[in-house]
Design a protein around this motif. Structure first.
Motif, mmCIF file in Angstrom:
data_model
loop_
_atom_site.group_PDB
_atom_site.id
_atom_site.type_symbol
_atom_site.label_atom_id
_atom_site.label_comp_id
_atom_site.label_asym_id
_atom_site.label_seq_id
_atom_site.Cartn_x
_atom_site.Cartn_y
_atom_site.Cartn_z
ATOM 1 N N THR A 1 41.154 -29.917 41.180
ATOM 2 C CA THR A 1 41.436 -31.331 40.971
ATOM 3 C C THR A 1 40.118 -32.073 40.755
ATOM 4 O O THR A 1 39.051 -31.597 41.174
ATOM 5 N N PRO A 2 40.181 -33.236 40.139
ATOM 6 C CA PRO A 2 38.958 -34.033 39.993
ATOM 7 C C PRO A 2 38.287 -34.334 41.339
ATOM 8 O O PRO A 2 37.063 -34.365 41.437
ATOM 9 N N GLU A 3 39.089 -34.504 42.375
ATOM 10 C CA GLU A 3 38.542 -34.782 43.698
ATOM 11 C C GLU A 3 37.779 -33.577 44.240
ATOM 12 O O GLU A 3 36.712 -33.715 44.849
ATOM 13 N N GLU A 4 38.341 -32.365 44.038
ATOM 14 C CA GLU A 4 37.672 -31.148 44.503
ATOM 15 C C GLU A 4 36.346 -30.934 43.762
ATOM 16 O O GLU A 4 35.349 -30.544 44.364
ATOM 17 N N ALA B 1 34.517 -33.349 42.347
ATOM 18 C CA ALA B 1 33.590 -34.397 42.787
ATOM 19 C C ALA B 1 32.995 -34.060 44.154
ATOM 20 O O ALA B 1 31.813 -34.310 44.401
ATOM 21 N N ALA B 2 33.788 -33.446 45.021
ATOM 22 C CA ALA B 2 33.305 -33.076 46.357
ATOM 23 C C ALA B 2 32.272 -31.957 46.297
ATOM 24 O O ALA B 2 31.507 -31.755 47.247
ATOM 25 N N ARG C 1 29.739 -31.831 44.240
ATOM 26 C CA ARG C 1 28.434 -32.346 43.798
ATOM 27 C C ARG C 1 27.386 -32.114 44.880
ATOM 28 O O ARG C 1 27.636 -32.308 46.057
#
Length: 192
Positions: free
Chosen positions: A2-5, A7-8, A10
């Motif tokens: 997911t985009p959240e995974e 982003a995390a 980084r």
């Protein structure tokens, strides 16, 4: 992912795949977010590292990123110039590359691979201050370790096809497979 995974992931650091005395230590620019999220080098689906490695004859079959530890069985390893993950390599500054080059040099001196293969000539130029470097073997060495600059296997590198990249990687493989002959000093008066 997911985009959240992603982003995390980084700024995460993923472990190197290394051992002492490797034939070739491949060195990426830095991990992408997909690599950091999975813990596997060159994990983005569009990255051509794994297929090119196989096409060049380094591996008997195409390995998956999750099989990266198998590289050690072939005398191969993976590290990065800069350890922290970013979405794009252009998020890294020149000073970060230079510091990465300094740390990479220490790592190479400790591990002593026969070849250091930097996958990205621009990263090599910046990390080692070799502005005129081109793809291929370099004059610079780190101790006894020779250096080869390779094309970046990222899918964003449209200048190189998988086939043309494999040809360059195969040139490195041939050099890495060549027998090493020690320099034997000439002694006057003895037959040569």
């Amino acid at each position: 992912m997911t985009p959240e995974e992603l982003a995390a992931a980084r700024d995460r650091v993923i472990p190197d795949v290394v051992a002492g005395g490797l034939r070739v230590l491949f060195c990426g620019i830095n991990p992408g977010l997909m690599s950091a999220a999975t813990g596997h080098h060159f994990a983005r689906p569009g990255n051509r590292f794994w297929p090119v490695l196989h096409l060049a004859g380094f591996t008997p079959r195409r390995l998956l990123p999750a099989e990266q530890e198998e590289l050690l069985d072939y005398g191969l390893g993976i590290t990065n110039v800069v350890a922290r993950a970013t979405a794009r390599a252009d998020e890294l500054g020149a000073e970060e590359f230079r510091e990465g080059g300094r740390l990479l040099e220490q790592k190479v001196r400790r591990l002593r691979p026969s070849w250091l293969a930097v996958v990205g000539v621009t990263a090599y130029r910046t990390a080692f201050g070799e502005r005129g470097a081109k793809i291929g073997p370099q004059d610079r060495t780190i101790g006894a370790t020779r250096i080869w600059a390779l094309p970046n296997p990222s899918g964003l590198n449209a200048h190189w096809t998988a086939e043309s990249m494999a040809e360059e990687y195969a040139r490195l493989r041939a050099a890495a497979d060549a027998p090493v002959t020690p320099d034997i000093p000439f002694t006057p008066g003895l037959p040569d």
